[in-house]
Motif scaffolding. Sequence first.
Motif, PDB file in Angstrom:
ATOM      1  N   GLN A  20      34.784 -86.860 -15.553  1.00 35.10           N
ATOM      2  CA  GLN A  20      34.672 -85.448 -15.946  1.00 35.10           C
ATOM      3  C   GLN A  20      34.872 -84.521 -14.757  1.00 35.10           C
ATOM      4  O   GLN A  20      34.117 -83.564 -14.541  1.00 35.10           O
ATOM      5  N   ASP A  21      35.922 -84.786 -13.967  1.00 31.89           N
ATOM      6  CA  ASP A  21      36.168 -84.007 -12.751  1.00 31.89           C
ATOM      7  C   ASP A  21      36.430 -82.532 -13.043  1.00 31.89           C
ATOM      8  O   ASP A  21      36.028 -81.661 -12.271  1.00 31.89           O
ATOM      9  N   GLU A  22      37.113 -82.253 -14.165  1.00 27.50           N
ATOM     10  CA  GLU A  22      37.439 -80.858 -14.493  1.00 27.50           C
ATOM     11  C   GLU A  22      36.171 -80.040 -14.703  1.00 27.50           C
ATOM     12  O   GLU A  22      36.043 -78.920 -14.200  1.00 27.50           O
ATOM     13  N   ALA A  23      35.209 -80.612 -15.446  1.00 28.67           N
ATOM     14  CA  ALA A  23      33.956 -79.899 -15.697  1.00 28.67           C
ATOM     15  C   ALA A  23      33.149 -79.739 -14.410  1.00 28.67           C
ATOM     16  O   ALA A  23      32.543 -78.682 -14.171  1.00 28.67           O
ATOM     17  N   LYS A  24      33.133 -80.762 -13.581  1.00 28.75           N
ATOM     18  CA  LYS A  24      32.394 -80.679 -12.314  1.00 28.75           C
ATOM     19  C   LYS A  24      32.969 -79.588 -11.416  1.00 28.75           C
ATOM     20  O   LYS A  24      32.228 -78.829 -10.779  1.00 28.75           O
ATOM     21  N   LYS A  25      34.294 -79.500 -11.366  1.00 24.44           N
ATOM     22  CA  LYS A  25      34.914 -78.463 -10.542  1.00 24.44           C
ATOM     23  C   LYS A  25      34.564 -77.074 -11.054  1.00 24.44           C
ATOM     24  O   LYS A  25      34.283 -76.163 -10.270  1.00 24.44           O
ATOM     25  N   ALA A  26      34.568 -76.911 -12.374  1.00 25.62           N
ATOM     26  CA  ALA A  26      34.281 -75.595 -12.954  1.00 25.62           C
ATOM     27  C   ALA A  26      32.873 -75.131 -12.606  1.00 25.62           C
ATOM     28  O   ALA A  26      32.665 -73.980 -12.195  1.00 25.62           O
ATOM     29  N   VAL A  27      31.879 -76.014 -12.766  1.00 25.05           N
ATOM     30  CA  VAL A  27      30.498 -75.607 -12.471  1.00 25.05           C
ATOM     31  C   VAL A  27      30.292 -75.445 -10.967  1.00 25.05           C
ATOM     32  O   VAL A  27      29.501 -74.585 -10.542  1.00 25.05           O
ATOM     33  N   ALA A  28      30.995 -76.233 -10.163  1.00 27.11           N
ATOM     34  CA  ALA A  28      30.871 -76.105  -8.706  1.00 27.11           C
ATOM     35  C   ALA A  28      31.410 -74.759  -8.235  1.00 27.11           C
ATOM     36  O   ALA A  28      30.816 -74.095  -7.380  1.00 27.11           O
TER      37      ALA A  28
END
Length: 454
Positions: A20-28
């Motif tokens: 789930q790299d896309e979601a992690k990047k968004a919240v980061a």
Amino acid sequence: MNELTPREVVRELDRYIIGQDEAKKAVAIALRNRYRRNQLPDEMREEIYPKNILMIGPTGVGKTEIARRLAKLVKAPFVKVEATKFTEVGYVGRDVESIIRDLTENAVRIVRKEHADRVKDRAAAMAEERLADILTHPGKKNPGNPLDFLLGKNREPEMSEDERQSLSKRRSDVMELLRKGELEDRELEIEVEETAPQLEVGGASISIGDMMGGMLPKKMKTRHVKVREARKILIEEESDKLIDQDEIHEEAVRRAEQSGIVFLDEIDKIAGHGSAASGPDVSREGVQRDILPIVEGSTVTTKYGPVRTDFMLFIAAGAFQVSKVSDLIPELQGRFPVHVTLKSLTREDFEKILTQPDNALTRQYAALLGVDHVKLSFEDDALSEIAKAALNANETGEDIGARRLHAIFEELLEDISFNAGGENMPEVELKINAEYVRNHVKAAKERDMRRYIL
């Protein structure tokens, strides 16, 4: 922790969540933008609003865990709510403003704990002094009439010099024993303040004592406890005396407004299905319209004062299998400009989930059974077989993501968990292999496909 770069935030999330790299990047990025905003002048800061996030993906792929870990990472006030628990104004159920009240309560809890930690040593010393007084010179069982005490009657006779010296020596001895921890199992009586009844008014809890302006005397009750328990109670009481409650409430409101994270789960369940807007769906659009002012920015009244929601970060999540994002009202869609799609878990993802995270299930079950002297370990082929079984179960039944692993582990270790334990249990070393998995997990057994051929 607020100064973490987006790469460092993702690295921390990788310790607990696979893929789930896309979601992690968004919240980061959202988290870093919050830090960047705080470094700006006041005039510019008031013009910059958080970019809320909408996570789209099936259940059990990490949507909730990402938001929860993010809040823990920065020690921000966090609340997770399910959109389905709320109803439109006029219907029986929770109103959406209770979300902000719950968030503020969480902020107060966080700030109070921080302030209590600062005065912990001082409070512990004061609590020990009170313990020594109670053990050395217990209070009278019947205090008598307060009016007689004011008139000079029923007063205790003054002690002689010898009695005072004897009492002082006895108190010193008790203090020394307390510091050595030799009196922890001794029972004693202490008086504690009884909690005043609470009333629910408009979703907020109000103390009856507060309503009376503090005119009611504090009601005390006697508790029979051991010294170790009395120490905890007295430390808490002394901490409350040392910290400024008004300062805590002001800091908590400020932190809720500037750092609060609200996770709205199951938001797809309040989206309309096309033109259907009758029957049980009658209040769905109304719930969306009630949530909209909170997300847009409004002021909610709480028992700690008004709380603005303008700069809170809202993360919404839903599977959107039956409904679509476009079924949400346009105004609400516009308040979640960042959309991220979370993918279903693959067999490789399941294998990584079993080994890589700090809280991996293999470590959890090994620790649990270790209490009963069972040294549990898993061979690589067993982990591969468990991952394959989880994938098969999700494909043939309901796809519940990583939660499927919990069901498989319970099924796999049922016999071991049942038979482990007991005073005479010797230390046992168990190594789970692929054959054991195939014999004990239904989803891992080979299927005879000839049954399905006509």
